[in-house]
Enzyme design. Sequence first.
Site, PDB file in Angstrom:
ATOM      1  N   ASP A 245      57.997  89.402  64.105  1.00 12.61           N
ATOM      2  CA  ASP A 245      58.777  90.273  63.228  1.00 12.61           C
ATOM      3  C   ASP A 245      58.565  91.735  63.625  1.00 12.61           C
ATOM      4  O   ASP A 245      57.435  92.214  63.646  1.00 12.61           O
ATOM      5  CB  ASP A 245      58.355  90.079  61.767  1.00 12.61           C
ATOM      6  CG  ASP A 245      59.219  90.921  60.853  1.00 12.61           C
ATOM      7  OD1 ASP A 245      60.338  90.468  60.525  1.00 12.61           O
ATOM      8  OD2 ASP A 245      58.809  92.035  60.477  1.00 12.61           O
TER       9      ASP A 245
ATOM     10  N   TYR B 122      58.809 100.746  62.783  1.00 14.53           N
ATOM     11  CA  TYR B 122      57.372 100.576  63.013  1.00 14.53           C
ATOM     12  C   TYR B 122      56.908 101.397  64.226  1.00 14.53           C
ATOM     13  O   TYR B 122      55.705 101.462  64.508  1.00 14.53           O
ATOM     14  CB  TYR B 122      56.994  99.100  63.210  1.00 14.53           C
ATOM     15  CG  TYR B 122      57.397  98.184  62.067  1.00 14.53           C
ATOM     16  CD1 TYR B 122      57.707  98.696  60.803  1.00 14.53           C
ATOM     17  CD2 TYR B 122      57.486  96.807  62.247  1.00 14.53           C
ATOM     18  CE1 TYR B 122      58.094  97.855  59.763  1.00 14.53           C
ATOM     19  CE2 TYR B 122      57.873  95.960  61.208  1.00 14.53           C
ATOM     20  CZ  TYR B 122      58.179  96.504  59.969  1.00 14.53           C
ATOM     21  OH  TYR B 122      58.572  95.658  58.948  1.00 14.53           O
TER      22      TYR B 122
ATOM     23  N   LYS C 210      64.878  95.247  62.689  1.00 10.21           N
ATOM     24  CA  LYS C 210      65.523  95.818  61.493  1.00 10.21           C
ATOM     25  C   LYS C 210      66.158  97.172  61.789  1.00 10.21           C
ATOM     26  O   LYS C 210      65.589  97.981  62.537  1.00 10.21           O
ATOM     27  CB  LYS C 210      64.490  95.982  60.360  1.00 10.21           C
ATOM     28  CG  LYS C 210      63.677  94.724  60.124  1.00 10.21           C
ATOM     29  CD  LYS C 210      62.745  94.802  58.940  1.00 10.21           C
ATOM     30  CE  LYS C 210      61.780  93.617  58.965  1.00 10.21           C
ATOM     31  NZ  LYS C 210      60.633  93.803  59.881  1.00 10.21           N
TER      32      LYS C 210
ATOM     33  N   HIS D 270      67.016  97.177  56.871  1.00 10.12           N
ATOM     34  CA  HIS D 270      65.619  97.307  56.431  1.00 10.12           C
ATOM     35  C   HIS D 270      65.516  97.611  54.930  1.00 10.12           C
ATOM     36  O   HIS D 270      64.627  97.113  54.241  1.00 10.12           O
ATOM     37  CB  HIS D 270      64.940  98.421  57.247  1.00 10.12           C
ATOM     38  CG  HIS D 270      63.471  98.265  57.404  1.00 10.12           C
ATOM     39  ND1 HIS D 270      62.788  98.623  58.535  1.00 10.12           N
ATOM     40  CD2 HIS D 270      62.532  97.787  56.550  1.00 10.12           C
ATOM     41  CE1 HIS D 270      61.490  98.380  58.374  1.00 10.12           C
ATOM     42  NE2 HIS D 270      61.321  97.868  57.172  1.00 10.12           N
TER      43      HIS D 270
END
Length: 324
Positions: free
Chosen positions: A44, A49, A79, A112
């Site tokens: 994931d 990030y 995302k 997201h």
Amino acid sequence: MSGFVRLSSGQKMPMVGLGTWKSAPGQVKQAVLTALDCGYRHIDCAAAYSNEQEVGEALALRIGPGKALQREEVFITSKLWNTKHEPEDVEAACLTTLTDLGLSYLDLYLMHWPMAFQRGKELMPRREDGSVCYSGTDFKETWNAMESLVNKGLVKAIGVSNFNAGQINDILRMAKHKPVVNQVECHPYMSQQALITHCGSLGICVTAYSPLGSGDRPWASPDEPALLEDMELKGIALRYKKSPAQIILRWHIQRGVSCIPKSVTPTRIEQNLKVFDFSLSEEDVSLVNSFNRNQRFIVPTVERDGKKVWRDAEHPHFPFHDPY
Ligand code: A2P
């Protein structure tokens, strides 16, 4: 209990994947390598990030012709970030993620958050006073642009993250491609039973993020309870001769919820996949259910007038005003 969940798109998604949120640069590549080597087939990721390039370095070492794994053997999610909700920005954002991960397609691409932020390069566009700059772009327009990614073969399926039941219904009313997944915060202190039931009735699978309570969340405060230290949970773990983390992950699986525990520690990465050789009794599933306190750990907070408040609460699409 199968290690896969069947999505409404027909894809098989492994119930346990490696989470990469909070995995620091310099650590995430090794974490992904360890995970792939010990049997994980679900990773994931997210642009937000800020580590997709490093994840991509690990994927390149293990996936491809002549390597340990073929691309179709691994389920990879990413995302779309809040600053890329303008329909004309969606494909470019997806292509950046694909380039960073070194892939030609994603198995799953999630919106997201339902909230759009001002477009641009900054992940968190802010005014001088520190407040976040929002955008009025409606998530239904963004969804429409994400549907084109499926049509173009850039992603196999699309879904959402952090959407409440009403927002899911809004999407379903206009969607040509249904969301296959809603990825939300879910753990024994935030069991999300109502949202899981709602999504289940619509054929949407729930994936638990922060499945272990994200003790490493950046805004953790010492006065909040530490899920993995819960005495009752530890008691169950002792009875099954498993770790508290394994008990929680097994609880998610038995509820039909896929989960993406994050770890950069090899022994924990391995341990978190060893949850298919035992099962919890119905009584113990109910016992873990009873820990619920509707406690959200993952809402960024800010100080206002000396009080801690939810940062994006005034955004028109902030999802957490409704009970689910
Ligand atoms: P680390 O990455 O240092 O190994 P979540 O998945 O809910 O976001 O939780 C992630 C946090 O839980 C991280 O601090 C991670 O530590 C820790 N963690 C992950 N797996 C385990 C485990 N099996 N036992 C204890 N802590 C774990």
